[in-house]
Design a protein around this motif. Structure first.
Motif, PDB file in Angstrom:
ATOM      1  N   GLY A 197      17.744 -41.675   4.074  1.00  0.00           N
ATOM      2  CA  GLY A 197      17.099 -42.046   5.333  1.00  0.00           C
ATOM      3  C   GLY A 197      16.530 -43.444   5.156  1.00  0.00           C
ATOM      4  O   GLY A 197      16.925 -44.186   4.252  1.00  0.00           O
ATOM      5  N   LEU A 198      15.585 -43.789   6.005  1.00  0.00           N
ATOM      6  CA  LEU A 198      14.948 -45.101   5.895  1.00  0.00           C
ATOM      7  C   LEU A 198      13.854 -45.018   4.825  1.00  0.00           C
ATOM      8  O   LEU A 198      12.987 -44.156   4.888  1.00  0.00           O
ATOM      9  CB  LEU A 198      14.351 -45.481   7.260  1.00  0.00           C
ATOM     10  N   VAL A 199      13.939 -45.879   3.814  1.00  0.00           N
ATOM     11  CA  VAL A 199      12.943 -45.862   2.737  1.00  0.00           C
ATOM     12  C   VAL A 199      12.072 -47.113   2.853  1.00  0.00           C
ATOM     13  O   VAL A 199      12.592 -48.233   2.928  1.00  0.00           O
ATOM     14  CB  VAL A 199      13.633 -45.817   1.354  1.00  0.00           C
TER      15      VAL A 199
ATOM     16  N   ALA B  58       9.851 -38.593  14.623  1.00  0.00           N
ATOM     17  CA  ALA B  58      10.443 -38.826  13.305  1.00  0.00           C
ATOM     18  C   ALA B  58       9.612 -38.103  12.262  1.00  0.00           C
ATOM     19  O   ALA B  58       8.392 -38.019  12.373  1.00  0.00           O
ATOM     20  CB  ALA B  58      10.446 -40.313  13.004  1.00  0.00           C
ATOM     21  N   ARG B  59      10.278 -37.561  11.252  1.00  0.00           N
ATOM     22  CA  ARG B  59       9.543 -36.958  10.134  1.00  0.00           C
ATOM     23  C   ARG B  59       9.347 -38.031   9.085  1.00  0.00           C
ATOM     24  O   ARG B  59      10.300 -38.472   8.449  1.00  0.00           O
ATOM     25  CB  ARG B  59      10.371 -35.799   9.566  1.00  0.00           C
ATOM     26  N   VAL B  60       8.110 -38.471   8.941  1.00  0.00           N
ATOM     27  CA  VAL B  60       7.799 -39.571   8.024  1.00  0.00           C
ATOM     28  C   VAL B  60       7.033 -38.995   6.846  1.00  0.00           C
ATOM     29  O   VAL B  60       5.919 -38.495   7.011  1.00  0.00           O
ATOM     30  CB  VAL B  60       6.951 -40.647   8.742  1.00  0.00           C
TER      31      VAL B  60
ATOM     32  N   VAL C  96      11.087 -42.121   4.492  1.00  0.00           N
ATOM     33  CA  VAL C  96      10.242 -41.872   3.321  1.00  0.00           C
ATOM     34  C   VAL C  96       9.410 -43.118   3.067  1.00  0.00           C
ATOM     35  O   VAL C  96       9.947 -44.228   2.991  1.00  0.00           O
ATOM     36  CB  VAL C  96      11.087 -41.568   2.055  1.00  0.00           C
ATOM     37  N   ILE C  97       8.104 -42.937   2.998  1.00  0.00           N
ATOM     38  CA  ILE C  97       7.247 -44.048   2.579  1.00  0.00           C
ATOM     39  C   ILE C  97       6.938 -43.799   1.112  1.00  0.00           C
ATOM     40  O   ILE C  97       6.235 -42.845   0.761  1.00  0.00           O
ATOM     41  CB  ILE C  97       5.954 -44.115   3.422  1.00  0.00           C
ATOM     42  N   TRP C  98       7.537 -44.594   0.269  1.00  0.00           N
ATOM     43  CA  TRP C  98       7.345 -44.419  -1.175  1.00  0.00           C
ATOM     44  C   TRP C  98       6.148 -45.273  -1.586  1.00  0.00           C
ATOM     45  O   TRP C  98       6.180 -46.483  -1.450  1.00  0.00           O
ATOM     46  CB  TRP C  98       8.611 -44.836  -1.933  1.00  0.00           C
ATOM     47  N   VAL C  99       5.093 -44.606  -2.041  1.00  0.00           N
ATOM     48  CA  VAL C  99       3.841 -45.311  -2.315  1.00  0.00           C
ATOM     49  C   VAL C  99       3.574 -45.369  -3.817  1.00  0.00           C
ATOM     50  O   VAL C  99       3.655 -44.346  -4.509  1.00  0.00           O
ATOM     51  CB  VAL C  99       2.647 -44.588  -1.640  1.00  0.00           C
TER      52      VAL C  99
END
Ligand SMILES: Nc1nc2c(ncn2[C@@H]2O[C@H](COP(=O)(O)OP(=O)(O)O)[C@@H](O)[C@H]2O)c(=O)[nH]1
Ligand SMILES: [Mg+2]
Length: 436
Positions: free
Chosen positions: A316-318, A214-216, A297-300
């Motif tokens: 995608g999955l956020v 997965a591209r994270v 996407v890990i939104w930090v």
């Protein structure tokens, strides 16, 4: 007579032991030519000396007569010492005794041609050999074991039964009443098929995810701690961390294990509206590209900063993560972490894992070819259902059912359903290594 082939069956000839495999009508004769003494009785691994050009080699030999062998032909395996020089010498002796060097995938192709394997099982073998993760290997093994093949056989048989019933009514088309009686049952049957196949397509999709990385992408405002979280997830300092906003200029990527799965973790330059120098601005453009190409996407954001003013459309999955929880908590409901101590990291890993496992149905390996054929079967069945509804001639309905059967049977490569073209076979087996 068909050629007897020989190939090096072990992945590398530099291992401690190398296995050379003979397959074909003359396999036993070729082996006898090289062995001093008798060929061992079937399926018993016995020690034998091999006569080479200038010396003798100590080997373990096993003979597996047709049809109970991998290829369905007479097979003899010679287990010899590894090492390129030794293996080449044994190979030369076998070639001199009448064997032909095998091409890529030739053993597996023979197995398929002798009905020892469905085409999808052969593809499963290639996938197993190429599997880079435990999850991919587990799926490939199930394909090789024939799990998909058995389901295909079962649904093809059921579709065939329905088609036979529809065809039996072709001659009685004037008996409208009888058909009207059967019609609702036929429609329900087709819906059941569609539901089953729809489930396959979903499981193929989660299978594809499980096999791929997965591209994270870590994204968010500058100074939120994206690079710190990236390093923490990696377990070592890969990206530069600094108290200055705008430190990460270009994106940085690294592979990381997510349980039994794999991800490519991408750290990006912080997104901010206020003007940055040209290098940082170029970095921001790249960040947006990375976010657009992300699976996850890990939104930090940092607990010490106000909510980000700029947030691109995320798909995608956020996963929303509040970092620096050691400094407080200002975003309730977000996953909280402290990148500096590692607190809460398991929660992030678990959230990424959800991308792979989806809705919990067990993933299946579904190669692109399987997905296409199954989708075509779905299209044919959907047409059949619509035509029944519209009271179209039954010939047309029966034809669509036959198309669905054929498309599914093509996954197995069954010749009864019309042979899969030579071109398709050549493409599939060319992907194998020599000796498989
Ligand atoms: N207190 C605290 N500081 C952190 C934490 N994570 C990162 N920082 C600090 O925040 C600053 C920015 O971190 P960095 O990872 O470079 O942020 P980025 O710009 O989003 O990549 C650095 O000074 C880090 O040491 C955390 O969990 N707690
Ligand atoms: Mg950074």
């Amino acid at each position: 007579m068909r050629a007897t082939i020989v190939g090096i069956a072990t992945g590398t000839p530099d291992g401690g032991v190398a296995v050379l495999r003979l397959s074909g009508p003359a396999a036993q004769a070729v082996a006898k030519e090289v062995i001093a003494g008798e060929l061992p009785p079937p399926r018993r691994l016995l020690r034998r000396s091999l006569i080479l050009a200038n010396s003798q080699e100590d080997a373990l030999v096993v003979s597996m007569p047709a049809p109970r062998s991998f290829t369905g032909e007479d097979v003899v395996e010679l287990h010899v010492h590894g090492g390129r020089g030794n293996v080449q010498e044994v190979m030369a002796a076998l070639l001199a005794a009448g064997a032909t060097a095998a091409g890529p995938g030739e053993f597996t192709r023979r197995a398929f041609e002798h009905g020892r394997l469905g085409l999808e099982q052969a593809e499963g073998l290639a996938a197993l050999i190429g599997a880079q993760t435990a999850a991919a290997a587990a799926q490939a093994r199930r394909l090789v074991a024939g799990e998909l093949g058995r389901r295909i056989d079962a649904i093809c048989e059921a579709i065939g039964e329905l088609r036979a019933e529809v065809e039996a009514n072709l001659d009685f088309s004037e008996e409208e009443e009888r058909i009207a009686e059967d019609l609702p049952r036929w429609q329900v049957t087709i819906l059941v098929f569609l539901e089953e196949l729809g489930g396959w397509l979903r499981r193929f999709e989660s299978g594809r995810r499980a096999r791929e990385a997965a591209r994270v992408v870590l994204a968010g405002p500058p100074n939120a701690g994206k690079s710190s979280l990236f390093n923490a997830l990696l377990g070592h300092e890969r990206a530069i961390v600094a108290p200055l906003p705008g430190t990460t200029r270009d994106y940085v990527e690294a592979r990381v294990a997510i349980g039994e799965y794999e991800a490519v973790l991408v750290d990006t330059a912080g997104l901010r509206a206020e003007e940055a120098d040209p290098v940082e601005a170029a970095g921001i453009v790249r960040s947006r590209e990375q976010v657009a190409a992300a699976d996850v996407v890990i939104w930090v954001e940092g607990a010490d900063a106000p909510p980000a003013r700029e947030r691109p459309a995320l798909h995608g999955l956020v996963i929303e993560v509040e970092n620096k929880r050691d400094l407080g908590e200002s975003r309730p409901g977000w996953l909280g972490v402290c990148s500096s101590s590692g607190d809460g990291l398991e929660g992030v890993v678990e959230a990424i894992r959800r991308w792979f496992v989806g809705d919990g149905e067990e993933p299946w390996i579904g190669l692109a070819r399987h997905y296409e054929r199954a989708s075509e079967a779905v299209a044919a069945l959907t047409t059949a259902a619509r035509e029944l509804e519209a009271a179209a001639p039954l010939e047309i309905v029966a034809f669509q059912l036959a198309v669905a059967e054929r498309r599914l049977a093509e996954i197995r490569g069954l010749s009864a359903a019309g042979p899969v073209g030579e071109e398709v076979l050549a493409r599939i087996f060319a992907r194998f290594c020599i000796g498989k």
